[in-house]
Every structure is written in structure tokens, then in C-alpha cells.
Design a protein around this motif. Structure first.
Motif, PDB file in Angstrom:
ATOM      1  N   LEU A 393     -33.323 110.189  56.932  1.00 15.71           N
ATOM      2  CA  LEU A 393     -33.465 108.574  57.179  1.00 15.71           C
ATOM      3  C   LEU A 393     -34.036 108.330  58.466  1.00 15.71           C
ATOM      4  O   LEU A 393     -33.715 108.682  59.447  1.00 15.71           O
ATOM      5  N   VAL A 394     -35.212 107.372  58.352  1.00 18.83           N
ATOM      6  CA  VAL A 394     -35.936 107.161  59.656  1.00 18.83           C
ATOM      7  C   VAL A 394     -35.880 105.355  59.552  1.00 18.83           C
ATOM      8  O   VAL A 394     -35.987 104.933  58.683  1.00 18.83           O
ATOM      9  N   GLY A 395     -35.216 105.028  60.532  1.00 16.35           N
ATOM     10  CA  GLY A 395     -35.172 103.484  60.736  1.00 16.35           C
ATOM     11  C   GLY A 395     -36.204 103.169  61.761  1.00 16.35           C
ATOM     12  O   GLY A 395     -35.929 103.531  63.023  1.00 16.35           O
ATOM     13  N   ALA A 396     -37.050 102.359  61.541  1.00 23.26           N
ATOM     14  CA  ALA A 396     -38.236 101.923  62.571  1.00 23.26           C
ATOM     15  C   ALA A 396     -38.066 100.497  62.911  1.00 23.26           C
ATOM     16  O   ALA A 396     -38.100  99.623  61.877  1.00 23.26           O
ATOM     17  N   ASN A 397     -38.174 100.154  64.352  1.00 29.54           N
ATOM     18  CA  ASN A 397     -37.949  98.639  64.421  1.00 29.54           C
ATOM     19  C   ASN A 397     -39.054  98.198  65.413  1.00 29.54           C
ATOM     20  O   ASN A 397     -39.603  98.910  66.164  1.00 29.54           O
ATOM     21  N   GLY A 398     -39.475  96.844  65.134  1.00 33.31           N
ATOM     22  CA  GLY A 398     -40.426  96.289  65.813  1.00 33.31           C
ATOM     23  C   GLY A 398     -40.044  94.937  66.438  1.00 33.31           C
ATOM     24  O   GLY A 398     -39.175  94.263  65.637  1.00 33.31           O
ATOM     25  N   GLY A 399     -40.563  94.470  67.544  1.00 33.06           N
ATOM     26  CA  GLY A 399     -40.455  93.267  68.043  1.00 33.06           C
ATOM     27  C   GLY A 399     -39.070  93.191  68.893  1.00 33.06           C
ATOM     28  O   GLY A 399     -38.598  94.283  69.372  1.00 33.06           O
ATOM     29  N   VAL A 400     -38.384  91.945  68.694  1.00 38.30           N
ATOM     30  CA  VAL A 400     -37.086  91.947  69.306  1.00 38.30           C
ATOM     31  C   VAL A 400     -36.208  92.030  68.236  1.00 38.30           C
ATOM     32  O   VAL A 400     -35.651  90.899  67.531  1.00 38.30           O
ATOM     33  N   MET A 401     -36.067  93.050  67.736  1.00 40.89           N
ATOM     34  CA  MET A 401     -35.180  93.337  66.331  1.00 40.89           C
ATOM     35  C   MET A 401     -35.862  92.419  65.349  1.00 40.89           C
ATOM     36  O   MET A 401     -35.368  91.793  64.339  1.00 40.89           O
ATOM     37  N   SER A 402     -37.196  92.408  65.315  1.00 39.02           N
ATOM     38  CA  SER A 402     -37.950  91.357  64.483  1.00 39.02           C
ATOM     39  C   SER A 402     -38.256  91.749  63.108  1.00 39.02           C
ATOM     40  O   SER A 402     -38.145  91.205  62.067  1.00 39.02           O
ATOM     41  N   LYS A 403     -38.715  93.144  63.047  1.00 39.96           N
ATOM     42  CA  LYS A 403     -39.192  93.692  61.849  1.00 39.96           C
ATOM     43  C   LYS A 403     -38.287  95.260  61.894  1.00 39.96           C
ATOM     44  O   LYS A 403     -38.361  95.770  62.724  1.00 39.96           O
ATOM     45  N   TYR A 404     -37.818  95.466  60.353  1.00 39.86           N
ATOM     46  CA  TYR A 404     -37.133  96.719  60.343  1.00 39.86           C
ATOM     47  C   TYR A 404     -37.618  97.388  59.115  1.00 39.86           C
ATOM     48  O   TYR A 404     -37.590  96.494  58.289  1.00 39.86           O
ATOM     49  N   SER A 405     -38.099  98.512  59.322  1.00 37.21           N
ATOM     50  CA  SER A 405     -38.544  99.431  58.104  1.00 37.21           C
ATOM     51  C   SER A 405     -37.900 100.870  58.046  1.00 37.21           C
ATOM     52  O   SER A 405     -37.776 101.219  59.069  1.00 37.21           O
TER      53      SER A 405
END
Length: 511
Positions: A393-405
Motif C-alpha cells: 500500500l502506498v499513501g500519497a498526501n498533498g497540501g495540508v492533508m488536503s488531498k490523499y491518493s
């Protein structure tokens, strides 16, 4: 088992790192770094590299820090078309080039998006690439002998914009939220408050979380800082491990002064067979999800992430597996909070024998801007090949916990299946919000906070609630008594006086 020939598979991954302490260090450009990673990914397919490069219809690139805003030119120059500069160097001429907005969720988002396009029969092969040359930019800053990375190649480019406006507003920027450490400091201190922990105890827990990451980084040949560190070393504030923004000393902060690149090749099963990619190279994206969180100040509880929780759960559902059966994790780790946010929801512990990273994490492996999780994907693909039948599993985070893929990978064949992200996004949109007062006056309490040690004057950054109506506000403080409490005590829940000013900044003092 046989699958639809349009089923997407990851068939090649590559990484590259140029360390500043290497004897042959030369300060490579973003294009050069990405090119090395792409060449490695093409070679990793085990097929004819020239034929694979020519077959790729879409090259999708991740935006680098040097071109992440319109407010200044890259200090050493840059290509006018980063994606096609790399493609040209490897003998490719894709029909479509994409430049993704900023956001660390981008690598997994692109893998999912382009895999879906392959499954739909729109394309047969795509490549995702990313790089960051922060080390080069720092090394040659202010020097007259720096390299010139300017390049004009032209050509089609689907520029999806900068995207930073999704992560900040004029109001939050005016109140100090202009960098990731202070933004995540607010979230970690909110979590500390929810758990009822003191400052020292929480810092110890953050160090306990990250110490195992350093052991992974120490063994990773692509790590920028391959040094194993103890819990005590990570948590103890020293001249070297200075405070950046509360609650983080330097060793808890993403290491962005790196030269790193990564790439991944995705194609249909039919294309892989036609090009002669060995089936042992094929990795299936078994589960996936992409979700966007509420805006920072709208969130009722700043200590949790609905987007991360729901995206992980949805990706696991799609993969037909559970968190207990996942063999490997690579959780985005720019700071402790993104890792904690997933651990809290799924019962993962810092000492989980499976580990929470395959790279070593952003503070130790390196934090190459928006492309970090492409390295996580590369490591996961390699692990899945070595462990047939397992799930990673890969958890990818963007922004201020704004986007999670999220992506769940495996050698176990399965046809492409769409996720339920759209319906789950509607659930997040329906969550309650907190009313915000822009111009705050009167008594209030501190809901969460950070401290900017990176400014000329040590400054407290506050999210608070007004006593009059419980609306949320932001404020800055240089008040000696309040700053002393914020740097040497525990200000959560403290009573303050806040006053709006003509420059749009709310100012706080200790009541």
C-alpha cells in the motif's frame, strides 16, 4: 488467470539520486535527474528500451518547486517544457504531455488516472516522471558560476496549473501559513491536544514513530541521508537539530534539499505482451482512491483526516484485502502527522514489524517535492515482485492533508475496477464546517498553534475560538508572555485577547 488485455500493469520503475557529498557531484537539473530515472524505468521493463520509449503515448510530469508559482523565475533557468525535454532525451515523442499541479498526492493520482485511461482503451502506454533539484539550487544560490538549465523545446503541454491556491488563502497566508512545517505543526499540536499529551511526551512519540524510518533510509542506496538515528537523537533539540516550526526539530521535517528523480511505466497487458515485457515484471494496481479534504479552517476536528481514512479504506476494499493482510506500507511522511493520521484510523503502531515506509521517509530518504511518492511506488513495485501474492500500500498526501491518493499493488492478477471516490467525496463535502471570523476582536482560547522559528522574530501562529460565539479565527503573536508560553510551556486552551488590525492580521496577547 487471464484478464482483459486492456488491464493496466506497472511494468517498469526507476530511481536516481545525486548526493551533494559525492565526489562526482555536479548539480544536475530537474530534467537531467528525471531523465536518469526514466532510463532506469525503461531498462527495468526487461524489454527493448527504444521500442518501449517509442510506444509510450503519454508522458506525465510532476511539477518541481522551482516552477511551482508564477511569482519568480527559476534561479538557474529551466526548460519551457519539462516533460518533453525528458521525453526527447530518451528517444520518445509522446502524443500527449501532462504537467501536474503541486501536491504530493500527484504520483499516485497520475498512476490511477492513466491506468484508468488504459483500461478504457484510450491509450496503451504511459509514463509518470518526477524530480527535484533542490540540492543544486541551494549549492549554487548567489554564485556566479552556476549552471544554466534553460532549455527551449516547445511542443504540446497540458499544463494543469500551479494548484497552490487549493492549499492556502489570502487569510491563512497573511497569518503565517506560507510553508508546510507551520501548517502541519498546527495539525500535530491539535492531535496532541486530542490525546491529552504534554509537549515532551508528544515529541517523544514523534521520535519513536520516525526512528524506524531512519533504519530503512540507512540501507536504501537512493536515500539522501542514509544515517540511522536514535529516538533520543531525533527528539533532542540541539544546534544541529534546531527547532524549525513547533513542534518539529529539524530531524522531523521533510528533507527538501535533495537531487532525486523517479519514474514508472504503465501499460496494458496487451502492450506488455507485444513489447516483450516479461510477466514477472507485471504489477497490478489492485485498489485505488483519490479524495480531497475540507479546507483547513472548515474542519471541525483538525486532528484527523477523513480523506486519508476513507481513501485507504476504499483502496483496500477495491483490492479485496484488509490492512492486516498488507505486506508493505509506504505512508507519506513529510512530518509525523500524515503517518499518525493513517495509523490512528487503522490501528498501526510505530513498531509494526512490516514497517511504515519502504524508502526511509521524507526527512531521511529525502523529500523531492511533489514526486516523493513516485519513489514509494517504485519501492513497492520492487517489493511485490520479490514477494509474489503479497499486497503493498502506498499513501500519497498533498497540501495540508488536503488531498490523499492511495494505491494497493500486487502480482495477483485482477481486471481493472473503478473506485467509489466520487461518492466518498460527496460524503466529505457533506461534513459540518466551522464558521470563521476574519477580523477577530475580544477574548478567545487557543485551539491549536505553531511557532515560526524561521522568521527574523520568533512568532506564534494561532488557530483559536472566540469566547463570544465560538467562531474560529487565526492570529499571530510576538507578545513576550504569550510567545514564552508557546515555546516553553503548553498554550493549548490558554485564554488570549485578540485584536484585528488594518493590515488584516489579527494580533494576540496573553490575557
Amino acid at each position: 488467470m487471464p484478464v482483459d488485455p486492456r488491464t493496466p500493469v506497472v511494468v517498469g520503475v526507476g530511481q536516481f539520486t545525486e548526493r551533494v557529498d559525492a565526489p562526482d557531484y555536479r548539480g544536475m537539473s530537474s530534467v537531467e535527474l528525471a531523465t536518469e530515472a526514466v532510463r532506469a524505468a525503461l531498462s527495468d521493463t526487461g524489454a527493448d528500451e527504444v521500442a518501449v520509449a517509442r510506444a509510450i503515448e503519454v508522458f506525465a510530469g510532476l511539477r518541481q518547486f522551482e516552477i511551482c508559482t508564477p511569482f519568480g523565475d527559476p534561479p538557474l533557468g529551466a526548460s519551457d517544457n519539462y516533460v518533453r525535454s525528458v521525453a526527447r532525451r530518451v528517444g520518445a515523442d509522446p502524443a500527449r504531455a501532462i504537467l501536474e499541479p503541486i501536491g504530493g498526492n500527484g504520483p499516485q493520482h497520475l498512476v490511477t488516472e492513466l491506468s484508468g485511461a488504459i483500461a478504457a482503451g484510450e491509450i496503451e502506454a504511459a509514463l509518470i516522471l518526477g524530480s527535484e533539484n533542490g540540492s543544486t539550487l541551494k549549492t549554487f544560490a548567489g554564485r556566479d558560476n552556476g549552471p544554466d538549465h534553460s532549455e527551449t523545446v516547445g511542443g504540446q503541454l497540458e499544463d494543469r496549473g500551479y494548484g497552490f491556491e487549493q492549499y492556502m488563502s489570502e487569510y491563512t497566508a497573511t497569518h503565517g501559513l506560507t510553508g508546510a512545517p507551520v501548517q502541519y505543526g498546527l495539525l500535530d499540536n491539535a492531535r496532541r491536544g486530542r490525546l491529552g499529551l504534554g509537549v515532551t511526551d508528544y515529541r517523544h512519540r514523534m521520535a519513536e514513530l520516525f526512528a524506524p524510518f531512519t533504519r530503512v533510509a540507512a540501507k536504501n542506496p537512493f536515500a539522501s541521508s542514509p544515517v540511522e538515528r536514535s529516538v533520543d537523537e531525533i527528539e533532542t533539540v540541539t544546534v544541529e537539530n534546531r527547532m524549525i516550526c513547533d513542534p518539529y526539530p529539524r530531524l522531523m521535517v521533510a528533507r527538501d534539499t535533495v537531487n532525486q528523480g523517479a519514474a514508472a511505466v504503465v501499460m496494458s497487458v496487451a502492450a506488455a505482451q507485444r513489447l516483450g515485457v516479461p510477466e514477472a515484471k507485471w504489477i497490478y494496481l489492485r485498489g485505488h482512491a483519490d479524495l480531497t479534504e475540507q479546507d483547513l479552517l472548515d474542519r471541525v476536528d483538525l486532528s484527523v483526516s477523513h480523506a486519508a481514512r476513507n481513501a485507504v479504506a476504499e483502496a483496500l476494499r477495491g483490492a479485496g484485502t484488509g490492512v492486516d493482510d498488507v505486506a508493505t506500507f509506504d505512508l507519506y511522511s513529510c512530518f509525523p502527522f500524515p503517518v499518525f493520521a493513517v495509523c490512528d484510523e487503522f490501528g498501526l503502531q510505530p513498531d509494526d514489524p512490516r514497517g511504515l515506509t519502504l524508502t526511509g521517509g521524507l526527512p531521511y530518504f529525502g523529500g523531492p517535492g511533489n514526486s516523493y511518492s513516485l519513489h514509494g511506488i517504485a519501492e513497492t513495485v520492487a517489493q511485490m515482485r520479490d514477494r509474489p501474492g503479497s499486497f503493498g500500500l502506498v499513501g500519497a498526501n498533498g497540501g495540508v492533508m488536503s488531498k490523499y491518493s492511495v494505491g494497493v499493488y500486487s502480482t495477483v492478477p485482477a481486471e481493472w475496477a473503478p473506485d467509489r471516490s466520487e461518492a466518498l467525496q460527496a460524503d466529505i463535502a457533506a461534513l459540518p464546517t466551522v464558521p470563521v471570523t476574519r477580523h477577530a476582536d475580544g477574548p478567545g482560547t487557543i485551539e491549536t498553534y505553531s511557532v515560526r522559528y524561521d522568521w527574523p522574530t520568533t512568532t506564534g501562529v494561532i488557530i483559536g475560538r472566540l469566547a463570544a460565539d465560538d467562531t474560529r479565527f487565526m492570529a499571530l503573536t510576538e507578545d513576550d508572555d504569550l510567545v514564552a508560553l508557546m515555546t516553553g510551556g503548553d498554550p493549548l486552551g490558554a485564554t488570549i485577547a485578540v485584536k484585528s488590525t488594518e493590515d488584516g492580521v489579527n494580533r494576540a496577547t496573553l490575557a
